[in-house]
Write an enzyme that holds these catalytic residues in place. Structure first.
Site, PDB file in Angstrom:
ATOM      1  N   VAL A  12     -45.893  53.227   3.446  1.00  0.00           N
ATOM      2  CA  VAL A  12     -46.271  53.059   2.049  1.00  0.00           C
ATOM      3  C   VAL A  12     -45.769  54.253   1.249  1.00  0.00           C
ATOM      4  CG1 VAL A  12     -48.183  52.755   0.441  1.00  0.00           C
ATOM      5  CG2 VAL A  12     -48.367  51.858   2.776  1.00  0.00           C
ATOM      6  N   CYS A  13     -45.019  53.950   0.205  1.00  0.00           N
ATOM      7  CA  CYS A  13     -44.503  55.026  -0.649  1.00  0.00           C
ATOM      8  C   CYS A  13     -44.719  54.635  -2.108  1.00  0.00           C
ATOM      9  CB  CYS A  13     -43.047  55.295  -0.351  1.00  0.00           C
ATOM     10  SG  CYS A  13     -42.035  53.826  -0.499  1.00  0.00           S
ATOM     11  N   ALA A  14     -44.449  55.572  -2.992  1.00  0.00           N
ATOM     12  CA  ALA A  14     -44.693  55.313  -4.408  1.00  0.00           C
ATOM     13  C   ALA A  14     -43.701  54.295  -4.963  1.00  0.00           C
ATOM     14  CB  ALA A  14     -44.655  56.613  -5.198  1.00  0.00           C
TER      15      ALA A  14
END
Length: 114
Positions: A12-14
């Protein structure tokens, strides 16, 4: 000899800028180690809609800029026995696939995932 189960990782990343590089580097290290491996990067909004029952993974890694979502992600993933961990900030910043792969393998071993 039985074929090894493919290790499934959700990252999960921005917004997905550096995650594609991390995906490539971590996959390469897994391949060199002979570990069947797949890693998929998703954004914060995407993980909010992720159905862990229908799309189970072994581990969810959270990038430093998305750590504020850890509690919510854990709440969704925990009932399915899915490990949720923050990615080591130094490894993420250096795009160190080897260090991130080691973190994944250590977490899998610690939680005894088969």
């Amino acid at each position: 000899m039985a074929e090894k189960k493919k290790l499934s990782v959700l990252m999960v990343c921005a917004i997905g800028m550096s995650s594609s590089l991390i995906e490539q580097k971590t996959s390469k290290v897994a391949e060199e180690a002979g570990v069947p491996f797949e890693i998929k990067a998703v954004t914060v909004p995407e993980v909010g809609r992720w159905n862990f029952a229908e799309n189970p993974v072994d581990i969810v890694l959270i990038a430093p800029q998305a750590r504020f979502k850890k509690r919510a992600i854990s709440k969704a993933a925990d009932p399915h026995g899915i490990i949720v961990e923050n990615i080591d900030s130094v490894a993420y910043g250096m795009l160190d696939g080897e260090m991130i792969f080691k973190q994944i393998m250590d977490a899998i071993e610690e939680h005894d995932v088969k």
